[in-house]
Design an enzyme around this catalytic site. Structure first.
Site, short mmCIF file in Angstrom:
data_model
loop_
_atom_site.label_atom_id
_atom_site.label_comp_id
_atom_site.label_asym_id
_atom_site.label_seq_id
_atom_site.Cartn_x
_atom_site.Cartn_y
_atom_site.Cartn_z
N TYR A 64 8.75 -35.23 -26.29
CA TYR A 64 7.35 -34.84 -26.35
C TYR A 64 6.60 -35.26 -25.09
O TYR A 64 7.06 -36.11 -24.33
CB TYR A 64 6.66 -35.44 -27.58
CG TYR A 64 6.50 -36.94 -27.53
CD1 TYR A 64 5.37 -37.51 -26.93
CD2 TYR A 64 7.46 -37.79 -28.04
CE1 TYR A 64 5.23 -38.89 -26.85
CE2 TYR A 64 7.33 -39.17 -27.97
CZ TYR A 64 6.20 -39.71 -27.37
OH TYR A 64 6.06 -41.06 -27.28
N ARG A 117 -3.47 -1.41 -6.70
CA ARG A 117 -2.68 -2.65 -6.70
C ARG A 117 -3.09 -3.45 -7.92
O ARG A 117 -4.14 -3.21 -8.51
CB ARG A 117 -2.92 -3.45 -5.42
CG ARG A 117 -4.37 -3.85 -5.27
CD ARG A 117 -4.63 -4.56 -3.97
NE ARG A 117 -6.05 -4.45 -3.65
CZ ARG A 117 -6.57 -4.69 -2.46
NH1 ARG A 117 -5.80 -5.03 -1.46
NH2 ARG A 117 -7.86 -4.59 -2.26
N GLY A 122 -6.29 -10.52 8.55
CA GLY A 122 -5.80 -10.79 9.90
C GLY A 122 -5.02 -9.62 10.44
O GLY A 122 -4.80 -9.50 11.65
N SER A 153 8.46 -44.44 -23.91
CA SER A 153 7.40 -43.53 -23.48
C SER A 153 7.14 -43.82 -22.01
O SER A 153 6.81 -44.95 -21.64
CB SER A 153 6.14 -43.78 -24.31
OG SER A 153 5.12 -42.92 -23.87
N MET A 156 -4.47 -5.51 11.27
CA MET A 156 -5.38 -4.54 11.86
C MET A 156 -6.21 -3.82 10.80
O MET A 156 -5.73 -3.49 9.73
CB MET A 156 -4.59 -3.50 12.64
CG MET A 156 -5.47 -2.65 13.51
SD MET A 156 -4.67 -1.13 14.02
CE MET A 156 -4.96 -0.10 12.61
N CYS A 205 3.45 -40.49 -21.59
CA CYS A 205 2.05 -40.63 -22.01
C CYS A 205 1.12 -40.85 -20.83
O CYS A 205 -0.05 -41.13 -21.00
CB CYS A 205 1.92 -41.77 -23.01
SG CYS A 205 2.33 -43.38 -22.31
N LYS A 232 0.83 -1.20 0.00
CA LYS A 232 0.00 0.00 0.00
C LYS A 232 0.87 1.26 0.00
O LYS A 232 0.65 2.18 -0.79
CB LYS A 232 -0.91 -0.03 1.23
CG LYS A 232 -2.20 0.71 1.06
CD LYS A 232 -3.06 0.58 2.32
CE LYS A 232 -3.88 -0.70 2.34
NZ LYS A 232 -4.48 -0.95 3.66
N ARG A 260 -3.45 3.06 8.52
CA ARG A 260 -3.71 1.86 7.71
C ARG A 260 -2.50 0.93 7.76
O ARG A 260 -1.37 1.37 7.62
CB ARG A 260 -3.94 2.27 6.25
CG ARG A 260 -4.72 3.55 6.08
CD ARG A 260 -4.72 4.07 4.65
NE ARG A 260 -5.40 3.20 3.70
CZ ARG A 260 -5.45 3.43 2.39
NH1 ARG A 260 -4.82 4.48 1.88
NH2 ARG A 260 -6.08 2.61 1.60
N HIS A 316 -10.90 -44.52 -13.35
CA HIS A 316 -11.35 -44.80 -14.72
C HIS A 316 -12.24 -43.68 -15.24
O HIS A 316 -12.06 -43.17 -16.34
CB HIS A 316 -12.08 -46.14 -14.77
CG HIS A 316 -12.60 -46.49 -16.12
ND1 HIS A 316 -13.88 -46.20 -16.52
CD2 HIS A 316 -11.99 -47.07 -17.19
CE1 HIS A 316 -14.04 -46.60 -17.77
NE2 HIS A 316 -12.92 -47.14 -18.20
P1 ADP Z 1 -7.97 -2.34 3.37
O1 ADP Z 1 -6.55 -2.75 3.21
O2 ADP Z 1 -8.77 -3.25 4.22
O3 ADP Z 1 -8.60 -2.03 2.05
P2 ADP Z 1 -7.63 0.47 3.71
O4 ADP Z 1 -6.56 1.02 4.53
O5 ADP Z 1 -7.41 0.50 2.25
O6 ADP Z 1 -7.94 -0.98 4.20
O7 ADP Z 1 -8.89 1.31 4.05
C1 ADP Z 1 -10.19 0.92 4.28
C2 ADP Z 1 -11.15 1.94 3.64
O8 ADP Z 1 -10.91 3.25 4.16
C3 ADP Z 1 -10.96 2.04 2.16
O9 ADP Z 1 -12.20 2.18 1.54
C4 ADP Z 1 -10.13 3.28 2.00
O10 ADP Z 1 -10.32 3.85 0.74
C5 ADP Z 1 -10.65 4.15 3.13
N1 ADP Z 1 -9.63 5.10 3.57
C6 ADP Z 1 -8.41 4.80 4.05
N2 ADP Z 1 -7.70 5.92 4.31
C7 ADP Z 1 -8.50 6.95 3.97
C8 ADP Z 1 -8.32 8.37 3.99
N3 ADP Z 1 -7.19 8.91 4.39
N4 ADP Z 1 -9.35 9.13 3.58
C9 ADP Z 1 -10.49 8.56 3.15
N5 ADP Z 1 -10.73 7.25 3.11
C10 ADP Z 1 -9.73 6.44 3.51
MG MG Z 2 -7.98 -0.90 0.72
#
Ligand code: ADP
Ligand code: MG
Ligand code: MG
Length: 906
Positions: A880, A347, A106, A793, A108, A860, A27, A97, A469
């Protein structure tokens, strides 16, 4: 200078780049890259993965200087956004994030709106003039922070969410249904009540100081790297502990500031079809995950083009820019704040196999990637999605949601089929004559069922594995097959099966998804494959079909790069000609025993088996001869110009006799022997372990007249078609040889018959005599075997059985356990066991070529269509591979990947 732990991005300039994923996480690296590309990204900074590693290596302490670096970066963000973190008049809010190198469930969850407290919220009111918006943001923040940072969430599935509980009480109290009906004052009260709930449940009070909030959230991201869920995920996906996660702190933009604001997710191309048009959804007046969470029904992205044309145009340009930069389809998150577009994530997007091929080809034709790259980006097995009929995804989803999923078996024959249930082969044949579509349901199948299997649209069995089979024959025929659906309780007598409380009777509709192994109740329409409509049915012209164009390009490019040749396993002209359309360069295995079941040959075969003298056998064989000759003539005509490897009789004889009393009586009568005698013969043929019994060349060695008849049929056919001007290249293959003397004995029979035939027809045909290598002893003594054999073969089905000393048909009792518990890396019947069986193949090839440098070597077994095994065959220099017709394109592609990967590593 101190080490850089914090990487700023904003105002068109970033410290990081796309190629810094290891340090910044996916990210963070992509936020930096987008910033550098001049794409509007809210300013922020990334705390590197090295901090995470340091944190765990140093007793949960941060490296020195981190606080200063964070403060400096935060100051830059403040400057860029013209707002101050924690300021009462003009507060800056941020999101925190997580972001590892690869996206990881898993970890946060994101915390939005961080920086709000009882004071700063007033600043937000002033700044936006929208009290309701400010308090709505505040109460969402308290709940999110309480949940993801302070851990106040339902503990069991029966518990209600503590914040939800408070919210519901409020709505009841106010007599309203929706969150949006609550007033600013209601929301203000909610904030206080949320905080109270926090204190009561967890004993912690909500941190009012924004800096405490920030460090609390940062600590929670690093902490989540080691929670149970993340650890389990890492283990399953082999992600090293040492990678660590990064933390992204980014200034907030708001999609919930009215009808000129919104938030959404989009792909630069359609991830289901690969179509080159932006695909996505958005919601007006919404924040963060509202789109994914499904609180309201989102709108299609096309709508944005009408409602905010300028924003849409800018978005289109961004999509193009991102695709050029990343050279692949992107999956993006965006937010529109009061008419201004902000990008929050990009991504490389996940896609169906169908889309993967389409996108790869389009990108080459758009000049973005090379052919080699396109070939390496696709997965050979996913070619099935272009070749086979598939269910309409919406229809199938509806069926599953409606409780019509009956059970799941092995996805033994890919594709989608729907039809009425029948329980035996003759019914399958009868019903299809009446133009019914049928699914043949059997406990397991045997060679006797071949005609029924051929008539049915799909095959479902309760027992047997991927190489049973049913599975084997289905693949060769190109039939949809779900095998080994162990939950089925089939009752042939009542003509019904029971599964998970459902009873399905003869004539009821069911649907098979051979790509997933699902069995569904009722009728679901399969979409026919466009590629087959063009190639085989000829109901569509090549220009009409984008899917065909995709297929055609990929395979043409594959052929440019591959060295390995690809043949097919086929016994009938129709199978062979299908395989040729798929690009087969010969037949690598024609199993003559399948021909024994065609027409009324079986009768003659049975007479031959029951006869107890050589003369008796020869009399019966003489009846078979013209029929077999006709079979081969048909096959040779289709295979004009290509080699055809024909295997002499392989299975133990008892497989050709009926086993039920009634059928035996009939047989006795029709061939004129007593029932007693027939029964005795049958019991004499009984073996404890037929897989290791009187079969393969052992039959031909003891009964040379069988081999003689087969060779006569093959070569007479060859002479006949040669006179028609056909280029015929027969290769006679002796199965199950373990000692060179067995082969020598059989070769003598072949050569003598050949001499006679050529004299009789007054023409000579070039032919080869070779052997299957399917017993370890033959592989070990390959130098000796090659003194006689002109080609090898590898029969890897049997070679796997004999090398492991395990019978494929009985391996169901332990093999799944072995694979699950990693005793074995995978099922050796699906993908060649390279360390064991593979070593024999390598040794056998080398030793054989030492004796005979021009020895042709192929494979084969079913493995010939498995991409990993095909690549292995390339590596050990086979000439082959041979596989079922529908796998020919898959093998061509896998062979190209093998060659390209070799080029890359050299
Ligand atoms: P995930 O990896 O689960 O997608 P994200 O970090 O991308 O988590 O964020 C979850 C949601 O919050 C997404 O829809 C993202 O676009 C939104 N979001 C994250 N940061 C911001 C921000 N700074 N302003 C507005 N929306 C945000
Ligand atoms: Mg996201
Ligand atoms: Mg064999």
């Amino acid at each position: 200078m101190a080490k850089q732990y914090v990487f700023y991005f904003g105002d068109g300039k970033a410290d990081g780049r796309a190629d810094m994923k290891n340090l910044l996480g996916g990210k963070g690296a992509n936020l930096a890259e987008m910033t550098n590309l001049g794409i509007p990204v809210p300013a922020g900074f990334t705390i590197s993965t090295e901090v995470c590693t340091h944190y765990y290596e140093n007793n949960l302490n941060y490296p020195e200087g981190l606080t200063d670096q964070v403060n400096n970066a935060l100051a830059k963000v403040e400057e860029s956004m013209d707002a101050k973190f924690g300021d009462k008049e003009n507060p800056l809010l941020v999101s925190v994030r997580s972001g590892a190198r690869v996206s990881m469930p898993g970890m946060m969850d994101t915390v939005l709106n961080l920086g709000l407290n009882d004071e700063t919220v007033k600043g937000l009111v002033k700044k936006t003039g929208d009290e309701r918006f400010a308090y709505d943001s505040y109460r969402r923040f308290v709940a999110m922070y309480g949940d993801v940072v302070l851990g106040l969430r339902p503990e069991t599935e029966d518990d209600v969410d503590p914040f939800e509980e408070v919210l519901e009480a409020k709505k009841r109290d106010r007599g309203v249904q929706l969150d949006t009906e609550l007033t600013a004052d209601d929301l203000k009260e909610l904030v206080a009540e949320y905080k109270e709930a926090l204190r009561k449940h967890s004993g912690e009070s909500f941190p009012e100081d924004p800096r405490d909030q920030l460090w609390g959230a940062i600590g929670a991201v690093f902490g989540s790297w080691n929670n149970e869920r993340a650890k389990v995920y890492r283990q399953l996906n082999k992600i090293p502990e040492s990678w660590g996660t990064a933390v992204n702190v980014q200034s907030m933009v708001f999609g919930n500031m009215g009808e000129d604001s919104g938030t959404g997710v989009a792909f630069t191309r359609d991830p289901a079809t690969g179509d080159k048009s932006i695909y996505g959804e958005y919601l007006l007046n919404a924040q963060g995950e509202d789109v994914v969470a499904g609180v309201r029904t989102p709108q299609k992205i096309d709508q944005l083009e009408k409602s905010m044309p300028d924003v849409y145009k800018q978005f289109q340009e961004i999509c193009e820019k991102l695709e050029k930069r990343y050279r692949d389809m992107q999956d993006m998150e965006f937010t529109i704040q009061q008419g201004k577009l902000w990008m929050l994530q990009t991504r490389t997007g996940k896609r169906t196999g169908f889309a993967a091929f389409r996108i790869a080809v389009d990108l080459v034709e758009e000049g973005i990637i090379s052919k080699e790259e396109a070939l390496m980006r696709v997965e050979p097995n996913q070619l099935n999605q272009l070749l086979r009929p598939i269910f309409d995804p919406a229809q199938k989803r509806k069926a599953v949601q409606g409780g019509r999923l009956l059970t799941k078996g092995l996805n033994a024959g890919p594709g989608a089929a729907t039809g009425k249930v029948v329980f035996n082969a003759p019914d399958a044949v009868e019903w299809t004559k009446r133009d019914e579509k049928v699914i043949l349901v059997r406990i397991e199948t045997s060679p006797e069922d071949i005609k029924g299997m051929d008539a049915a649209d799909g095959i479902l069995t309760a027992r047997g594995g991927m190489t049973s089979h049913a599975a084997l024959v289905a693949r060769q025929m190109g039939k949809v097959c779900v095998a080994g659906a162990g939950e089925l309780q089939i009752d042939y007598r009542k003509r019904q099966f029971e599964v998970n409380g459902h009873v399905v009777k003869e004539g009821d509709w069911i649907s098979l998804d051979g790509i997933t192994g699902e069995v569904l109740e009722g009728e679901i329409d399969p979409h026919p494959s466009e590629v087959l409509q063009v190639l085989i049915d000829k109901t569509m012209s090549p220009e009409e079909s984008k899917a065909y164009h995709t297929y055609d390009r990929i395979l043409a490019w594959a052929d440019e790069f591959r060295r390995l040749r690809v043949r097919t396993n086929a016994d009938q002209p129709d199978q062979a000609s299908k395989a040729l359309t798929f690009g087969a360069q010969g037949i690598g295995l024609c199993r003559t025993e399948h021909m024994f079941f065609g027409g009324n040959r079986i009768q003659a075969v049975r007479e031959m088996i029951v006869a107890d003298t050589k003369q008796g056998r020869e009399k019966a064989l003489a009846k078979l001869l013209p029929m077999q000759r006709e079979d081969f003539i048909g096959l040779f005509r289709v295979m004009d110009g290509y080699p055809v490897t024909i295997r002499t009789l392989d299975p133990p004889l008892h497989e050709f006799l009926p086993h039920e009393e009634e059928a035996l009586k009939q047989l006795a009568e029709s061939i004129g022997v007593s029932f007693e005698k027939l029964k005795n013969r049958l019991s004499a043929l009984q073996e404890f372990n037929p897989m290791l019994g009187h079969r393969g060349c052992r039959l031909g060695v003891v009964f040379p007249e069988i081999t003689a008849m087969q060779v006569q049929a093959i070569l007479e056919a060859a002479c006949t078609v040669k006179k028609e001007g056909i280029d015929v290249q027969p290769e006679i293959m002796i199965p199950l040889v373990s000692h060179v003397n067995e082969l020598r004995a059989q070769e003598k029979v072949v050569r003598e018959v050949a001499k006679d035939v050529f004299k009789k027809y007054d023409v000579e045909v070039e032919y080869l005599v070779g052997t299957m290598i399917e017993i370890p002893r033959a592989a070990i003594t390959a130098d000796e075997v090659a003194q006689v054999a002109e080609f090898f073969s590898f029969g890897t089905n049997d070679l796997t059985q004999t090398t492991f000393g395990m019978s494929r048909d009985d391996s169901g009792m332990f093999l799944p356990f072995y694979v699950e518990n990693k005793i074995l890396q995978g099922d050796p019947f699906q993908s060649v066991d390279q360390q064991g069986v593979g070593k024999l193949m390598e040794w056998g090839t080398e030793q054989g070529r030492k004796t005979r440098s021009d020895l042709k070597v192929g494979i084969c077994g079913e493995h010939g269509g498995d991409p990993d095994s095909v690549e292995f065959c390339h590596q050990i220099n086979l000439d082959y591979v041979s596989c079922s017709p529908f796998r020919v394109p898959i093998a061509r592609l896998a062979a190209a990947q093998g060659a390209l990967r070799e080029k890359q590593t050299n």
